[in-house]
Write a protein that holds these residues in place. Structure first.
Motif, PDB file in Angstrom:
ATOM      1  N   CYS A   1     -18.411  24.482  25.235  1.00 48.97           N
ATOM      2  CA  CYS A   1     -19.455  24.715  25.742  1.00 48.97           C
ATOM      3  C   CYS A   1     -19.658  26.588  25.909  1.00 48.97           C
ATOM      4  O   CYS A   1     -20.603  27.189  24.800  1.00 48.97           O
TER       5      CYS A   1
ATOM      6  N   ASP B   1     -28.256  27.927  20.784  1.00 46.05           N
ATOM      7  CA  ASP B   1     -28.709  27.597  21.455  1.00 46.05           C
ATOM      8  C   ASP B   1     -29.178  25.963  21.182  1.00 46.05           C
ATOM      9  O   ASP B   1     -30.065  25.993  22.421  1.00 46.05           O
TER      10      ASP B   1
ATOM     11  N   LEU C   1     -26.495  22.236  21.038  1.00 46.11           N
ATOM     12  CA  LEU C   1     -25.426  22.808  21.099  1.00 46.11           C
ATOM     13  C   LEU C   1     -25.310  20.795  21.424  1.00 46.11           C
ATOM     14  O   LEU C   1     -26.219  19.765  21.556  1.00 46.11           O
TER      15      LEU C   1
ATOM     16  N   ARG D   1     -29.106  24.580  24.744  1.00 49.42           N
ATOM     17  CA  ARG D   1     -28.239  25.804  25.593  1.00 49.42           C
ATOM     18  C   ARG D   1     -29.551  25.469  27.345  1.00 49.42           C
ATOM     19  O   ARG D   1     -29.091  25.641  27.869  1.00 49.42           O
TER      20      ARG D   1
ATOM     21  N   ASP E   1     -28.368  24.806  30.989  1.00 46.79           N
ATOM     22  CA  ASP E   1     -28.140  25.581  32.130  1.00 46.79           C
ATOM     23  C   ASP E   1     -29.055  24.973  33.311  1.00 46.79           C
ATOM     24  O   ASP E   1     -28.813  24.941  34.278  1.00 46.79           O
TER      25      ASP E   1
END
Length: 219
Positions: free
Chosen positions: A66, A72, A74, A143, A147
């Protein structure tokens, strides 16, 4: 941009089918390999994937893949799992309209016996009722959302279940497209025994036992 991330360890027998099923629809494919000895790395490169080599456990490889990916969005995928035709259209709809939700595919097992169908129904129920899809169902996630929930933790086992638990059921959507997994591993471990063992390990994980202890329990 969509990056597919596939952690591997001696996956030369199943990886070609997994990559072929992607049908070139991903912008990039990252294979995060644990220095396999069966030709997985050379095979992945020959089939157009970018390879990251990391001598670590499943979670560490998934996290490294990753980190190396540039998309942007996954798609976390197993090397023994093939997505059915139409997956790219389903994924495109999620990416276009649901940036704050992740999505998983419908679990299917490449086996003809009735217990395989029962396992498929059980995992469908577990996924929808508790928001705990199996790693073999893949996970499509932005992404930004990854995060937000703290990324992929480098756990030795249950990496995808840990991520799904942090996302929560409300931020997970099931897609009707089958993700068909090779039956060899499930048959070797025992179809129901493996599923029940994973749930037990997840319960122990929620009690915050050390990852090494959970890995020993998982086997």
């Amino acid at each position: 941009m969509l990056s597919v991330v596939i952690p591997t360890l001696n996956a030369a027998t199943t990886l070609p089918a997994a990559l072929a099923a992607l049908d070139g629809a991903a912008d990039e494919v990252i294979v995060a390999d644990a220095d396999s000895t069966d030709g997985t790395v050379a095979l992945a490169r020959r089939l157009g994937a970018r390879v990251v080599i990391l001598r670590g456990g499943h979670g560490a490889r998934l996290a490294a893949g990753c980190a190396a990916a540039t998309g942007d969005w996954l798609l976390l995928l197993r090397a023994d799992t093939r997505l059915a035709a139409g997956w790219e259209n389903a994924a495109a709809r999620v990416m276009a309209g649901s940036p704050n939700r992740a999505a998983y595919f419908r679990f299917a097992l490449e086996a003809g016996e009735p217990r395989a169908r029962r396992l498929e129904r059980f995992l469908a129920w577990r996924s929808s009722r508790f928001g705990l899809p199996a790693a073999e169902q893949g996970l499509l996630i932005s992404r930004a959302l990854l995060d937000e929930v703290g990324g992929v933790r480098p756990l030795p086992v249950l990496t995808e279940l840990d991520l799904a638990r942090r996302l929560g059921r409300q931020r997970l959507a099931g897609l009707p497209i089958p993700a068909t997994t090779a039956a060899v591993t499930w048959r070797r471990d025992g179809t129901w025994r493996r599923g029940i063992r994973e749930l037990g390990c997840l319960a122990v994980h929620c009690l915050r036992l050390p990852p090494a202890a959970i890995a020993r329990l998982h086997g």
